[in-house]
Write a protein that holds these residues in place. Structure first.
Motif, short mmCIF file in Angstrom:
data_model
loop_
_atom_site.label_atom_id
_atom_site.label_comp_id
_atom_site.label_asym_id
_atom_site.label_seq_id
_atom_site.Cartn_x
_atom_site.Cartn_y
_atom_site.Cartn_z
N ARG A 129 34.97 -33.81 -1.21
CA ARG A 129 33.69 -33.88 -0.95
C ARG A 129 32.99 -34.83 -2.00
O ARG A 129 33.01 -34.53 -3.20
N VAL A 130 32.79 -36.14 -1.77
CA VAL A 130 32.45 -37.04 -2.64
C VAL A 130 30.85 -37.21 -2.41
O VAL A 130 30.55 -37.55 -1.48
N SER A 131 30.30 -36.92 -3.53
CA SER A 131 28.82 -36.84 -3.55
C SER A 131 28.07 -37.83 -4.79
O SER A 131 27.05 -37.42 -5.18
N GLY A 132 28.55 -38.92 -4.91
CA GLY A 132 28.10 -40.03 -5.76
C GLY A 132 28.51 -39.87 -7.09
O GLY A 132 29.68 -39.26 -7.34
N ASP A 133 27.83 -40.47 -8.16
CA ASP A 133 28.25 -40.35 -9.50
C ASP A 133 28.14 -38.86 -10.03
O ASP A 133 27.28 -38.20 -9.85
#
Length: 371
Positions: free
Chosen positions: A309-313
């Motif tokens: 789950r990639v949620s930005g920085d």
């Protein structure tokens, strides 16, 4: 339909594969990973080449070994030929990525012999020999961040050669690596070398930090110490990114960038999770920021593609918490300087062992070919 690896790339992280073999090249698997997993580069090391060339179930090196044996090549000459051929082929596969990215990605790394880790002049000579032999603009020559490696980094960058600085564990050494890179860029500029052609990454190791620090925390055994397990690696990497951002925002450094120099990007290495208590993508999803590289073993790459789950920085908002982790580590009695020096020494020793295993494997194959 978006995938987690696509989301990661969109967030500014370059996905590189920490593996290479002739079978992976010849079978089309490497191209498939570019097409389906957003892979934009490859890193190698002596352990990777030992696993590839020494794999008894892979006969893809047999014809080349037979020819080298017949020619009278010794083990070192054969290793040099086999590994540079693999890197050349991978560079050619990644050339479209290199062109599209303006030279930022599409990179393939090859390491100087680990026997030279404490030999500055030997490292410089070997780096130049590898660069000339591979003869591809999108190669990176890997040099370890040992004390002897630092002046070698400056000399090699100064000669216009792109470098992957490897085996970085501490912030102090990372600062010295940045200094070595910038000194090389200034030397290249003085030599009228086109700075835009020189690229570099600084490979900061992550999971190995947790392995060593967690062992020390377990030995301390207090509740406060045990609660810190699994925190040091990510905190260390986040503080490395903070240092990167600070150093490359310096006005004098910005002048070099304005003159065509590239920033030396942080690369997260050793991102395969070794502690089963941790999520298998933790060293990916918790280290997302622009201008970073994450080089992953295939298992981590596939886990990332499947369910990350990639949620930005996830780095820049964590600086304060990362500093707090190190304050707590100090308060419970962890000597982090000692831990990172031990990790550097062990890292070099492991690569030397792999290199010597590879020499024995290839020597045996050459003898068989000449029999």
């Amino acid at each position: 339909m978006s995938t987690p690896t696509h989301d990661l790339a969109t967030a500014g992280v370059s996905i590189w594969l920490d593996d290479l073999s002739r079978h992976r090249i010849d079978s089309g698997n490497l191209q498939e990973l570019i097409d389906t997993r957003d892979v934009t580069g490859v890193t190698t090391n002596p352990t990777i080449f030992q696993a590839a060339i020494g794999n008894p179930d892979d006969d893809s090196y047999a014809p080349a070994l037979a020819a080298l044996g017949a020619s009278g090549a010794d083990a070192d000459a054969a290793i040099f030929a086999l590994t540079t051929e693999d890197v050349q082929a991978a560079c050619d596969i990644f050339r479209p990525v290199f062109d599209r990215s303006g030279g930022v990605d599409g990179r393939v790394s090859i390491e100087v012999s680990p026997d030279l880790a404490h030999d500055t002049e030997g490292t410089i000579a070997e780096a130049k020999r590898l660069w000339a032999k591979v003869d591809r603009r999108n190669a990176l020559i890997k040099i370890p961040a040992t004390k002897a490696g630092l002046p070698a980094i400056t000399a090699v960058i100064g000669a216009g050669i792109s470098v992957n600085v490897t085996l970085i564990f501490s912030l102090e050494r990372y600062g010295e690596v940045i200094d070595a890179y910038l000194a090389g860029i200034r030397r290249a500029r003085a030599g009228r070398i086109d700075l835009t052609t020189i690229h570099s990454v600084a490979s900061f190791f992550v999971s190995r930090v947790d392995t060593e620090v967690d062992k020390r925390l377990t030995a301390i055994g207090t509740d406060t110490a045990l609660a810190l397990r699994g925190a040091a690696g990510i905190a260390n990497a986040r503080l490395a990114y903070e240092l990167f951002a600070q150093r490359f925002a310096d006005p004098e450094v910005r002048k070099l960038v304005a003159a065509g120099a590239n920033v030396q990007r942080p690369l997260w290495a050793s991102t395969g999770v070794k502690d089963p208590a941790l999520p298998d993508t933790v060293y990916v999803t918790e280290l997302v920021a622009r201008w970073t590289v994450n080089t992953m073993p295939e298992k981590t790459l596939e886990a990332t593609f499947d369910h990350a789950r990639v949620s930005g920085d996830t780095i820049t908002s964590g600086y304060a918490a990362a500093h707090a982790v190190f304050e707590h580590l100090t308060s419970v009695g962890v000597d982090f300087t000692d831990a990172t020096q031990m990790l550097e020494d062990e890292g070099i020793a492991k690569f030397i062992d792999s290199w010597h295993d590879l020499q024995r494997t290839v020597a045996t194959a050459l003898e068989g070919a000449r029999a």
